[in-house]
Design a protein around this motif. Structure first.
Motif, PDB file in Angstrom:
ATOM      1  N   CYS A 679      86.374  37.115  66.360  1.00  0.00           N
ATOM      2  CA  CYS A 679      86.864  36.717  65.040  1.00  0.00           C
ATOM      3  C   CYS A 679      85.927  37.250  63.976  1.00  0.00           C
ATOM      4  O   CYS A 679      84.742  36.894  63.952  1.00  0.00           O
ATOM      5  CB  CYS A 679      86.974  35.191  64.949  1.00  0.00           C
ATOM      6  N   VAL A 680      86.436  38.116  63.093  1.00  0.00           N
ATOM      7  CA  VAL A 680      85.697  38.630  61.945  1.00  0.00           C
ATOM      8  C   VAL A 680      86.539  38.327  60.726  1.00  0.00           C
ATOM      9  O   VAL A 680      87.685  38.800  60.620  1.00  0.00           O
ATOM     10  CB  VAL A 680      85.446  40.154  62.051  1.00  0.00           C
ATOM     11  N   ALA A 681      86.005  37.515  59.788  1.00  0.00           N
ATOM     12  CA  ALA A 681      86.850  37.088  58.671  1.00  0.00           C
ATOM     13  C   ALA A 681      86.009  36.687  57.475  1.00  0.00           C
ATOM     14  O   ALA A 681      84.805  36.425  57.587  1.00  0.00           O
ATOM     15  CB  ALA A 681      87.712  35.903  59.101  1.00  0.00           C
ATOM     16  N   GLU A 682      86.700  36.638  56.303  1.00  0.00           N
ATOM     17  CA  GLU A 682      86.083  36.148  55.080  1.00  0.00           C
ATOM     18  C   GLU A 682      86.607  34.751  54.800  1.00  0.00           C
ATOM     19  O   GLU A 682      87.798  34.477  54.944  1.00  0.00           O
ATOM     20  CB  GLU A 682      86.416  37.068  53.902  1.00  0.00           C
ATOM     21  N   VAL A 683      85.698  33.854  54.386  1.00  0.00           N
ATOM     22  CA  VAL A 683      86.056  32.482  54.024  1.00  0.00           C
ATOM     23  C   VAL A 683      85.863  32.329  52.522  1.00  0.00           C
ATOM     24  O   VAL A 683      84.833  32.761  51.977  1.00  0.00           O
ATOM     25  CB  VAL A 683      85.183  31.463  54.787  1.00  0.00           C
ATOM     26  N   ALA A 684      86.798  31.723  51.873  1.00  0.00           N
ATOM     27  CA  ALA A 684      86.729  31.578  50.421  1.00  0.00           C
ATOM     28  C   ALA A 684      85.733  30.495  50.009  1.00  0.00           C
ATOM     29  O   ALA A 684      85.709  29.421  50.607  1.00  0.00           O
ATOM     30  CB  ALA A 684      88.111  31.255  49.860  1.00  0.00           C
ATOM     31  N   ASP A 685      84.923  30.808  48.975  1.00  0.00           N
ATOM     32  CA  ASP A 685      84.054  29.822  48.311  1.00  0.00           C
ATOM     33  C   ASP A 685      83.227  28.992  49.298  1.00  0.00           C
ATOM     34  O   ASP A 685      83.263  27.766  49.298  1.00  0.00           O
ATOM     35  CB  ASP A 685      84.915  28.891  47.448  1.00  0.00           C
ATOM     36  N   GLY A 686      82.453  29.668  50.114  1.00  0.00           N
ATOM     37  CA  GLY A 686      81.631  28.959  51.105  1.00  0.00           C
ATOM     38  C   GLY A 686      80.176  29.389  51.050  1.00  0.00           C
ATOM     39  O   GLY A 686      79.857  30.508  50.638  1.00  0.00           O
ATOM     40  N   ASP A 687      79.299  28.516  51.464  1.00  0.00           N
ATOM     41  CA  ASP A 687      77.877  28.858  51.579  1.00  0.00           C
ATOM     42  C   ASP A 687      77.500  28.946  53.047  1.00  0.00           C
ATOM     43  O   ASP A 687      78.336  28.762  53.950  1.00  0.00           O
ATOM     44  CB  ASP A 687      77.007  27.843  50.849  1.00  0.00           C
ATOM     45  N   ILE A 742      74.448  46.053  53.634  1.00  0.00           N
ATOM     46  CA  ILE A 742      75.669  46.538  52.967  1.00  0.00           C
ATOM     47  C   ILE A 742      75.973  45.689  51.743  1.00  0.00           C
ATOM     48  O   ILE A 742      76.451  46.198  50.717  1.00  0.00           O
ATOM     49  CB  ILE A 742      76.866  46.531  53.955  1.00  0.00           C
ATOM     50  N   VAL A 743      75.679  44.380  51.816  1.00  0.00           N
ATOM     51  CA  VAL A 743      75.926  43.497  50.671  1.00  0.00           C
ATOM     52  C   VAL A 743      74.637  43.263  49.867  1.00  0.00           C
ATOM     53  O   VAL A 743      74.519  42.286  49.132  1.00  0.00           O
ATOM     54  CB  VAL A 743      76.529  42.143  51.133  1.00  0.00           C
ATOM     55  N   ASP A 762      81.084  42.515  45.927  1.00  0.00           N
ATOM     56  CA  ASP A 762      82.148  43.534  46.025  1.00  0.00           C
ATOM     57  C   ASP A 762      82.121  44.311  47.345  1.00  0.00           C
ATOM     58  O   ASP A 762      83.078  45.033  47.657  1.00  0.00           O
ATOM     59  CB  ASP A 762      82.012  44.529  44.863  1.00  0.00           C
ATOM     60  N   LYS A 763      81.048  44.176  48.105  1.00  0.00           N
ATOM     61  CA  LYS A 763      80.924  44.955  49.350  1.00  0.00           C
ATOM     62  C   LYS A 763      81.233  44.121  50.596  1.00  0.00           C
ATOM     63  O   LYS A 763      80.959  44.577  51.716  1.00  0.00           O
ATOM     64  CB  LYS A 763      79.501  45.515  49.455  1.00  0.00           C
ATOM     65  N   ILE A 764      81.808  42.942  50.420  1.00  0.00           N
ATOM     66  CA  ILE A 764      82.093  42.098  51.584  1.00  0.00           C
ATOM     67  C   ILE A 764      83.071  42.790  52.531  1.00  0.00           C
ATOM     68  O   ILE A 764      82.887  42.751  53.763  1.00  0.00           O
ATOM     69  CB  ILE A 764      82.643  40.721  51.142  1.00  0.00           C
ATOM     70  N   ASP A 765      84.115  43.438  51.975  1.00  0.00           N
ATOM     71  CA  ASP A 765      85.091  44.128  52.835  1.00  0.00           C
ATOM     72  C   ASP A 765      84.416  45.209  53.668  1.00  0.00           C
ATOM     73  O   ASP A 765      84.739  45.391  54.854  1.00  0.00           O
ATOM     74  CB  ASP A 765      86.205  44.741  51.978  1.00  0.00           C
ATOM     75  N   ASN A 766      83.493  45.934  53.062  1.00  0.00           N
ATOM     76  CA  ASN A 766      82.765  46.979  53.799  1.00  0.00           C
ATOM     77  C   ASN A 766      81.932  46.370  54.931  1.00  0.00           C
ATOM     78  O   ASN A 766      81.846  46.929  56.036  1.00  0.00           O
ATOM     79  CB  ASN A 766      81.837  47.753  52.859  1.00  0.00           C
TER      80      ASN A 766
END
Length: 778
Positions: A679-687, A742-743, A762-766
């Protein structure tokens, strides 16, 4: 024979009594003073009649006497080892007696090891084994047993030394006879390692000594608790560093093992080559780990090495010089040829303003013929004030006493004056009065500690200034109740308005008075000054009496309110009380009120509905101000507890909410990645905390790596997890180390779990794309 105490001093012929322990008893003195265990001295009668002079001559003494000395342990060994002089076939040793056997029994019980009555091979080879006791003839086979027996003997001997000395009022410390005791104790504790002790044990032997010797030496029983507390405190302190120090010692020995072997081979070929233990390491063991030099030397000898004592002493000298430089305050130049000056006459007990004559002046240092300025001595700081010359005025910044008695007055700047000129010296009276309050209350504090804590609370040092006093003393940490009781007793004595007086008496008379406090190591003249509190003025019948040359108030009521502001350790077995009195107590109360207000504001920011802090009235009497401080302290303690409990409760609620949200997001991600191992994913508004909770919830749902990223408040958080069975192919820490840059960040962790952070949202997708590539490549 002829006995001498040293190269010089009283001496004279002597009659030595030696016992011949050979089977036939017929050596006819051939073994006397030959270090042979078959013949040893038990008694000596010295006819003191000469004084040995430095030039090698002897001068008859005006008074002559006989000095007799018997070895108690040796006499006991003879009587008990020979069955009252009837059987000489058994072992005759100081340690084969009822003096040491009870201590050995306790050591055997505590350690699980046995005392085997071995003797070192150099002695054992002389003795027969008619009583069946162990005899060492094979050094190799008996080495371990002999070391254990040596440890038994050293420990038993040292507990006697420590207990009797502490009962006599000597406390282990870093100076003088106190340091001798500390060295003895640490040597015993180190030998305890031979018996397997790694926790405090030595203090427990004091009970045995009290049982066996208490009838003859009742002070051992009377001070049994104090002896145990003192030894245990010292033992615990040394235990903290002993094993570390031994490890450093062994490493230094290991590094020199090869050199030692080479030296031994060289000696076999007739070349004398010495290998020494480095003085730098010996000094490190002393300075950092508390190893006395003689302990390091003992350990080195056991390994066949000597210690580079010259290098140790060189480093010791350097340290002392650094210490002296660090402790210097206002430098007072020593006027050349100080020895030519007459001692300055001090009149400051009665006078604070005096016109006198200049004895000498050198730049900004004045030496007057007489002075009202007290010079720094006995813990009391020197006076300051004004020196008024015909050519102008100068501030007196400090006053010190020279070696030969002149008082050096440090001036604020140079002055045009010369010997014989007139000068008016005016002491800063308010400052002197503040110092006097603190000095007198220091005597009261010393007395109160004896009354409340222990008669063994021996003074180790003090500072008496206008702003505060400090009092150093030998003791365990005071309990909160003891501190309150001491402070209360001092304030009661202050309010009694008892007279404070002083009188001069011959030192010989003072020495006979056990109720007059005097301090070991201090040097006194033929006439001494006794400061007395209570009783009839100058009658030497007060409740507090000390030899003291300092300045004092005339009655205890002048001291004002007294407050202990701090009690802390400054060295092993030494505590320090910091306290204030009078105006200084008032100033402290105002400062403490401000500190309390700041603490209250901090607590109120965390929880807004806390109870208001009780008011503090600056215009109140000092005693009332101190009562207000105490009330505020109680309130603050309660508020602090309430806030901590509130924070714990909120933290539990927040943690539950976090885990609930994490479980919800984890279920969503699991559904989105159904059928996949990773699982590789982005989570919104998290620390980072939220991401870690989500990863923990996802681990049971995926058999492969997990990497989550999130942005919040302009920062990027990264969390990675890799199952243990896959860490041979891909590692969480390395994955983060490659993705975080990268970030615009960095990170790290372990093979199975790692975290990172960055600032380039802005580099999270990368970063996620790189994570997928790394996982696929694995």
């Amino acid at each position: 024979n002829f006995w001498m105490m040293g190269d010089t001093g009283p001496c004279g012929p002597c009659s030595e009594l030696h016992v011949d322990l050979t089977p036939d008893g017929d050596t006819r003195g051939a073994l006397v003073n030959k270090d042979d265990p078959r013949c040893f001295e038990i008694w000596n009668l010295v006819f003191i009649q000469f004084n040995a002079n430095a030039d090698g001559t002897f001068t008859p003494l005006p008074q002559r006497h006989v000095d007799t000395g018997m070895g108690f342990e040796r006499a006991s060994a003879i009587i008990q080892g020979t069955k009252n002089l009837t059987d000489f076939s058994g072992t005759i040793s100081n340690y084969e007696t009822d003096i040491f056997r009870p201590i050995f029994d306790e050591l055997e019980k505590l350690s699980g090891k046995k005392y085997a009555s071995t003797l070192p091979v150099t002695q054992a080879s002389h003795l027969r084994s008619g009583d069946g006791k162990t005899r060492v003839t094979d050094r190799q086979d008996a080495c371990v047993t002999e070391k254990i027996d040596i440890a038994f003997r050293v420990i038993a001997d040292h507990i006697r030394t420590l207990s009797f000395a502490i009962a006599d009022g000597i406390i282990p410390s870093n100076e003088g006879r106190g340091y001798v005791l500390r060295r003895v104790l640490r040597r015993a504790v180190r030998y305890g390692r031979t018996l397997g002790f790694h926790e405090p044990f030595f203090f427990k032997l004091a009970d045995v000594l009290a049982r066996t010797m208490g009838d003859i030496f009742p002070e051992i029983r009377a001070k049994q608790k104090a002896i145990k507390v003192t030894i245990r405190r010292e033992e615990e302190a040394f235990n903290k560093t002993l094993d570390l120090g031994v490890a450093i010692f062994n490493e230094a020995i290991r590094r020199r093992a090869f050199l030692a072997g080479e030296a031994e081979r060289a000696r076999e070929h007739g070349r004398d080559v010495a290998v020494v233990f480095p003085g730098d390491v010996a000094f490190e063991l002393y300075d950092t780990y508390g190893f006395p030099l003689d302990l390091t030397q003992l350990m080195a000898r056991e390994k066949g090495f000597s210690v580079n004592v010259d290098r140790f002493n060189e480093l010791m000298t350097q340290q002392r010089e650094r210490s002296r430089a660090a402790q210097s305050k206002i430098a007072i130049e020593v006027i050349s040829e100080e020895a030519e000056f007459q001692p300055t006459i001090f009149v400051g007990y009665e006078e604070l303003d005096l016109v006198c004559e200049v004895a000498a002046i050198d730049g900004d240092v004045l030496v007057p013929v007489e002075t009202p300025f007290y010079a720094e001595m006995g813990g009391q700081v020197g006076d300051t004030g004004i020196a008024i010359f015909g050519s102008g005025d100068r501030k007196v910044l400090d006053t010190r006493r020279g070696k030969y008695g002149p008082y050096f007055h440090k001036l604020s700047e140079r002055i045009d004056a010369q010997r014989g000129d007139e000068v008016r010296l005016v002491v800063d009276a308010p400052r002197r009065r503040a110092i006097e309050r603190h000095h007198t209350v220091t005597h009261l504090l010393h007395w109160a500690l004896h009354e409340i804590v222990s008669r063994d609370a021996v003074q180790k040092g003090s500072y008496v200034g206008p702003d505060k006093l400090t009092f150093d003393f030998s003791s365990a940490a005071l309990t909160p109740q003891q501190k309150r009781d001491v402070e209360k007793l001092v304030n009661e004595k202050v309010r009694e308005n008892a007279a404070v007086s002083w009188t001069e008496i011959p030192y010989a008379e003072a020495k006979k008075r056990a109720d007059i406090q005097q301090f070991f190591g201090d040097k006194y003249g033929d006439v001494v000054r006794v400061v007395q509190i209570g009783g009839d003025p100058k009658a030497l019948n007060g409740y507090s009496m000390e030899l003291c040359g300092g300045t004092h108030v005339r009655s205890t009521s002048e001291i004002g309110s007294f407050r202990i502001v701090r009690e802390e350790a400054i060295a092993a077995g030494t505590r320090r009380i910091e306290a204030v009195a009078g105006d200084a107590a008032r100033a402290w109360a105002e400062e403490e009120a401000a500190r309390q207000q700041e603490k209250f504001k901090m607590l109120a920011r965390k929880k807004s509905d806390v109870g208001a802090l009780p008011t503090f009235a600056k215009e109140a009497e000092t005693a009332e101000m101190l009562r207000q401080i105490d009330a505020r302290a109680v309130h603050l303690e309660k508020v602090d507890v309430d806030v901590r409990e509130w924070e714990k409760k909120n933290a539990k609620t927040a943690e539950a909410q976090l885990r609930s949200r994490a479980a919800e997001i984890a279920n969503e991600l699991a559904a989105e990645h159904a059928g996949k191992n990773s699982c590789v994913a982005e989570v919104a508004d998290g620390d980072g905390k939220l991401l870690q909770a989500i990863v923990d919830a996802l681990k049971p749902k995926f058999s492969g790596p997990i990497l989550l990223a999130s942005a919040k408040d302009g920062s990027v958080a990264l969390v990675a997890s890799v199952p243990k069975e896959l860490t041979a192919k891909i590692q969480a820490d390395k994955m983060i180390q490659q993705i975080a840059p990268i970030v615009g960040g960095k990170g790290g962790g372990r093979l199975e779990s790692a975290r990172g952070a960055g600032k380039d949202v802005d580099k999270i997708d990368n970063a996620l794309a790189e994570a997928k590539r790394l996982i696929a490549a694995a």
